[in-house]
Design a protein around this motif. Structure first.
Motif, PDB file in Angstrom:
ATOM      1  N   ASP A 144      -0.340   6.254  12.851  1.00 42.90           N
ATOM      2  CA  ASP A 144       0.599   5.232  13.311  1.00 42.90           C
ATOM      3  C   ASP A 144       1.004   4.232  12.235  1.00 42.90           C
ATOM      4  OD1 ASP A 144       0.505   6.428  15.739  1.00 42.90           O
ATOM      5  OD2 ASP A 144      -0.418   4.759  16.820  1.00 42.90           O
ATOM      6  N   PHE A 145       0.040   3.707  11.496  1.00 43.14           N
ATOM      7  CA  PHE A 145       0.320   2.637  10.527  1.00 43.14           C
ATOM      8  C   PHE A 145       0.313   3.142   9.086  1.00 43.14           C
ATOM      9  CE2 PHE A 145      -1.364   0.580  14.303  1.00 43.14           C
ATOM     10  CZ  PHE A 145      -0.463  -0.461  14.511  1.00 43.14           C
ATOM     11  N   GLU A 146       0.418   4.437   8.900  1.00 39.49           N
ATOM     12  CA  GLU A 146       0.324   5.033   7.574  1.00 39.49           C
ATOM     13  C   GLU A 146       1.672   5.532   7.077  1.00 39.49           C
ATOM     14  OE1 GLU A 146      -4.264   6.723   7.534  1.00 39.49           O
ATOM     15  OE2 GLU A 146      -2.650   8.067   8.157  1.00 39.49           O
ATOM     16  N   VAL A 147       1.714   5.774   5.763  1.00 44.03           N
ATOM     17  CA  VAL A 147       2.869   6.411   5.139  1.00 44.03           C
ATOM     18  C   VAL A 147       2.394   7.656   4.405  1.00 44.03           C
ATOM     19  CG1 VAL A 147       4.171   4.272   4.882  1.00 44.03           C
ATOM     20  CG2 VAL A 147       2.666   5.008   3.027  1.00 44.03           C
ATOM     21  N   LEU A 148       3.273   8.655   4.337  1.00 43.66           N
ATOM     22  CA  LEU A 148       3.009   9.868   3.558  1.00 43.66           C
ATOM     23  C   LEU A 148       3.733   9.726   2.231  1.00 43.66           C
ATOM     24  CD1 LEU A 148       1.887  12.812   3.384  1.00 43.66           C
ATOM     25  CD2 LEU A 148       4.099  13.569   4.293  1.00 43.66           C
ATOM     26  N   VAL A 197      -8.535  -2.165   2.323  1.00 40.04           N
ATOM     27  CA  VAL A 197      -9.115  -3.011   3.366  1.00 40.04           C
ATOM     28  C   VAL A 197      -8.543  -2.673   4.742  1.00 40.04           C
ATOM     29  CG1 VAL A 197      -9.570  -4.905   1.769  1.00 40.04           C
ATOM     30  CG2 VAL A 197      -7.407  -4.849   3.024  1.00 40.04           C
ATOM     31  N   ASP A 198      -7.479  -1.873   4.769  1.00 43.48           N
ATOM     32  CA  ASP A 198      -6.832  -1.505   6.032  1.00 43.48           C
ATOM     33  C   ASP A 198      -6.741   0.010   6.119  1.00 43.48           C
ATOM     34  OD1 ASP A 198      -4.299  -0.697   7.655  1.00 43.48           O
ATOM     35  OD2 ASP A 198      -4.678  -2.753   8.288  1.00 43.48           O
ATOM     36  N   PRO A 206     -14.672  -2.860   2.017  1.00 42.00           N
ATOM     37  CA  PRO A 206     -13.477  -2.019   1.871  1.00 42.00           C
ATOM     38  C   PRO A 206     -13.813  -0.617   1.391  1.00 42.00           C
ATOM     39  CG  PRO A 206     -13.182  -4.154   0.810  1.00 42.00           C
ATOM     40  CD  PRO A 206     -14.630  -4.034   1.122  1.00 42.00           C
ATOM     41  N   TRP A 207     -12.864   0.277   1.589  1.00 44.17           N
ATOM     42  CA  TRP A 207     -12.923   1.626   1.028  1.00 44.17           C
ATOM     43  C   TRP A 207     -12.242   1.622  -0.335  1.00 44.17           C
ATOM     44  CZ3 TRP A 207     -11.294   5.497   5.471  1.00 44.17           C
ATOM     45  CH2 TRP A 207     -12.259   5.459   6.481  1.00 44.17           C
ATOM     46  N   TYR A 208     -12.410   2.733  -1.034  1.00 42.09           N
ATOM     47  CA  TYR A 208     -11.699   2.917  -2.298  1.00 42.09           C
ATOM     48  C   TYR A 208     -10.898   4.195  -2.207  1.00 42.09           C
ATOM     49  CZ  TYR A 208     -10.862   2.151  -7.272  1.00 42.09           C
ATOM     50  OH  TYR A 208     -10.270   1.879  -8.478  1.00 42.09           O
ATOM     51  N   PHE A 209      -9.663   4.132  -2.656  1.00 41.04           N
ATOM     52  CA  PHE A 209      -8.767   5.277  -2.556  1.00 41.04           C
ATOM     53  C   PHE A 209      -9.321   6.428  -3.394  1.00 41.04           C
ATOM     54  CE2 PHE A 209      -4.319   7.110  -2.986  1.00 41.04           C
ATOM     55  CZ  PHE A 209      -4.176   7.348  -1.635  1.00 41.04           C
ATOM     56  N   GLY A 210      -9.570   7.573  -2.751  1.00 39.24           N
ATOM     57  CA  GLY A 210     -10.144   8.718  -3.436  1.00 39.24           C
ATOM     58  C   GLY A 210     -11.655   8.763  -3.373  1.00 39.24           C
ATOM     59  N   SER A 211     -12.264   7.838  -2.631  1.00 34.77           N
ATOM     60  CA  SER A 211     -13.720   7.827  -2.474  1.00 34.77           C
ATOM     61  C   SER A 211     -14.081   7.938  -0.995  1.00 34.77           C
ATOM     62  CB  SER A 211     -14.311   6.545  -3.073  1.00 34.77           C
ATOM     63  OG  SER A 211     -15.706   6.482  -2.900  1.00 34.77           O
ATOM     64  N   SER A 270       0.396   1.656   5.359  1.00 37.05           N
ATOM     65  CA  SER A 270       1.628   1.099   4.807  1.00 37.05           C
ATOM     66  C   SER A 270       1.359  -0.176   4.016  1.00 37.05           C
ATOM     67  CB  SER A 270       2.612   0.820   5.943  1.00 37.05           C
ATOM     68  OG  SER A 270       3.796   0.215   5.470  1.00 37.05           O
ATOM     69  N   LYS A 271       0.375  -0.952   4.454  1.00 38.52           N
ATOM     70  CA  LYS A 271       0.020  -2.208   3.797  1.00 38.52           C
ATOM     71  C   LYS A 271      -0.342  -2.017   2.333  1.00 38.52           C
ATOM     72  CE  LYS A 271      -3.387  -5.967   4.141  1.00 38.52           C
ATOM     73  NZ  LYS A 271      -4.431  -6.581   4.997  1.00 38.52           N
ATOM     74  N   HIS A 272      -0.906  -0.858   2.005  1.00 40.12           N
ATOM     75  CA  HIS A 272      -1.396  -0.613   0.649  1.00 40.12           C
ATOM     76  C   HIS A 272      -0.418   0.174  -0.216  1.00 40.12           C
ATOM     77  CE1 HIS A 272      -5.253  -2.398   1.402  1.00 40.12           C
ATOM     78  NE2 HIS A 272      -5.442  -1.643   2.465  1.00 40.12           N
ATOM     79  N   ALA A 273       0.768   0.453   0.294  1.00 35.16           N
ATOM     80  CA  ALA A 273       1.814   1.118  -0.489  1.00 35.16           C
ATOM     81  C   ALA A 273       2.848   0.064  -0.874  1.00 35.16           C
ATOM     82  CB  ALA A 273       2.464   2.237   0.320  1.00 35.16           C
ATOM     83  N   TYR A 274       2.863  -0.315  -2.140  1.00 31.37           N
ATOM     84  CA  TYR A 274       3.712  -1.400  -2.625  1.00 31.37           C
ATOM     85  C   TYR A 274       4.966  -0.845  -3.294  1.00 31.37           C
ATOM     86  CZ  TYR A 274       0.103  -4.986  -1.932  1.00 31.37           C
ATOM     87  OH  TYR A 274      -0.814  -5.856  -1.388  1.00 31.37           O
ATOM     88  N   GLU A 275       6.130  -1.236  -2.778  1.00 33.38           N
ATOM     89  CA  GLU A 275       7.373  -0.814  -3.419  1.00 33.38           C
ATOM     90  C   GLU A 275       7.442  -1.398  -4.824  1.00 33.38           C
ATOM     91  OE1 GLU A 275      12.179  -0.539  -2.543  1.00 33.38           O
ATOM     92  OE2 GLU A 275      10.956  -1.997  -1.433  1.00 33.38           O
ATOM     93  N   ILE A 276       7.917  -0.584  -5.766  1.00 32.53           N
ATOM     94  CA  ILE A 276       8.023  -1.009  -7.147  1.00 32.53           C
ATOM     95  C   ILE A 276       9.433  -0.744  -7.654  1.00 32.53           C
ATOM     96  CG2 ILE A 276       7.082   1.214  -7.952  1.00 32.53           C
ATOM     97  CD1 ILE A 276       6.366  -2.095  -9.717  1.00 32.53           C
TER      98      ILE A 276
END
Length: 350
Positions: free
Chosen positions: A35-39, A113-114, A123-128, A142-148
């Motif tokens: 629900d709150f994620e992005v691919l 953290v989300d 918190p978790w770590y991405f890839g762990s 989505s919170k952890h995907a930052y547009e650049i």
């Protein structure tokens, strides 16, 4: 609209151990965003100490039982897709995420953290604790995907998330400000080279510790003073000469950092590549009124500030070498030899 396949190429970590635990596959199911994620369609992913430390069980403080061998101190679940440094494009979103995010180029904040709307503490770590970016597709809240928005390419951008956010977090926690004399250990590595640039962006005077064959490269990054890693710091710099130590090494020479710190100096650490056990004379700690900062969980402002620095051109990427995804073992071998300056990045999309 990007067509999303059912399977993807990925590197699976099948257990703790040597590089034979890494398996390249081309039939791994593409994850579906909740629900709150992005691919994210991954284009590039950086190689880090965390990847290797997690694989070999270095984080475990027990008798190699690996029950605490993940980044958060818990047992790891296998198989796991590692990879904390990710640049890519959002190609699908969960039902609670704005459809307008599809198409954004993003960097993933690696300190998680989300998890699909659920707060994680620790918190978790991405890839762990969750799958990361050593694959063609990955999911994250989505919170952890930052547009650049940047003229840098995806390989260059993939050099930033883990090392630069770690460095920015250390500088934030230790309150580095204009005019501070900042001593950085391991200055030629990913986090060290990031810390040089970010400290200079704050107006600090940077003293970098590195090997003799990397002196000029480190100086070009902005270091004001370069010290050989075998030097006696008190003799070279003088006792009570440094406001802040940014330490990634620890090891046998650790006590020297406390000698050169001024009274009320600040020490920040987020690595121990020289060895995790050090000898502390507690009298030095309290008689000099020193402050120690262990730096793991990112402060809330850190990743936003990092993206701002990238978009403003305050910091530059430093790419040592690239490898295709399937050559992850070769990439990690080169990484562990520590002869490079900057980041080693895996290219995922061709």
């Amino acid at each position: 609209m990007t067509k999303i396949p059912k399977t993807m190429r990925a590197i699976l970590l099948n257990g703790h151990g040597d590089s034979n635990m890494l398996e390249y596959r081309d039939d791994v199911p593409v994850p579906t965003p909740k629900d709150f994620e992005v691919l994210i369609r991954v284009s590039a992913a950086g190689v880090n100490n965390t990847d290797i430390n997690t694989r070999i069980g270095w984080y475990s403080k027990g008798d190699q039982n690996n029950e605490d061998a993940s980044w958060s101190g818990n047992a790891l679940s296998f198989p796991r897709i590692q990879g904390a440094d990710v640049c890519g494009q959002i190609v699908a979103v969960g039902r609670s995420v704005d459809l307008g995010r599809i198409g954004e180029r993003v960097l993933v904040e690696p300190c998680i953290v989300d998890v699909n709307g659920e707060n994680k503490n620790p918190p978790w770590y991405f890839g762990s604790e969750c799958d990361g970016g050593f694959s063609e597709y990955t999911v994250v809240s989505s919170k952890h995907a930052y547009e650049i928005n940047s003229e840098l390419n995806d390989i260059e951008l993939a050099s930033f998330p883990c090392s630069y956010s770690t460095a920015e977090n250390m500088l934030t926690r230790s309150k580095v400000k204009e005019g501070d004399h900042v001593l950085i250990s391991g200055a030629s590595g990913g986090v060290g080279s990031a810390a040089i640039q970010l400290a200079k962006a704050r107006g600090a005077i940077v003293i970098a510790i590195t090997s003799s064959n990397k002196r000029e490269l480190v100086r070009k990054l902005g270091a004001d003073i370069v010290v050989n890693r075998d030097a006696d710091l008190a003799d070279t710099l003088g006792k009570n000469s440094v406001d802040v130590v940014i330490d990634l090494v620890a090891g046998n020479q650790w006590h020297q950092f406390l000698e050169v710190l001024r009274p009320k100096g600040r020490y920040a650490v987020s690595g121990a590549i020289g060895g995790p056990l050090v000898e502390l004379d507690v009298r030095t700690l309290y008689l000099k009124d020193l402050s120690f900062y262990g730096c793991t969980v990112l402060e809330p402002s850190v990743f936003t500030n990092l993206v701002h620095h990238i978009e403003q051109g305050d910091i530059k990427p430093l790419i040592a070498k690239t490898f295709p995804l399937e050559e992850i073992v070769e990439a990690q071998v080169e990484f562990t030899e520590k002869q490079h300056v900057g980041k080693i990045v895996l290219t995922v999309q061709t």
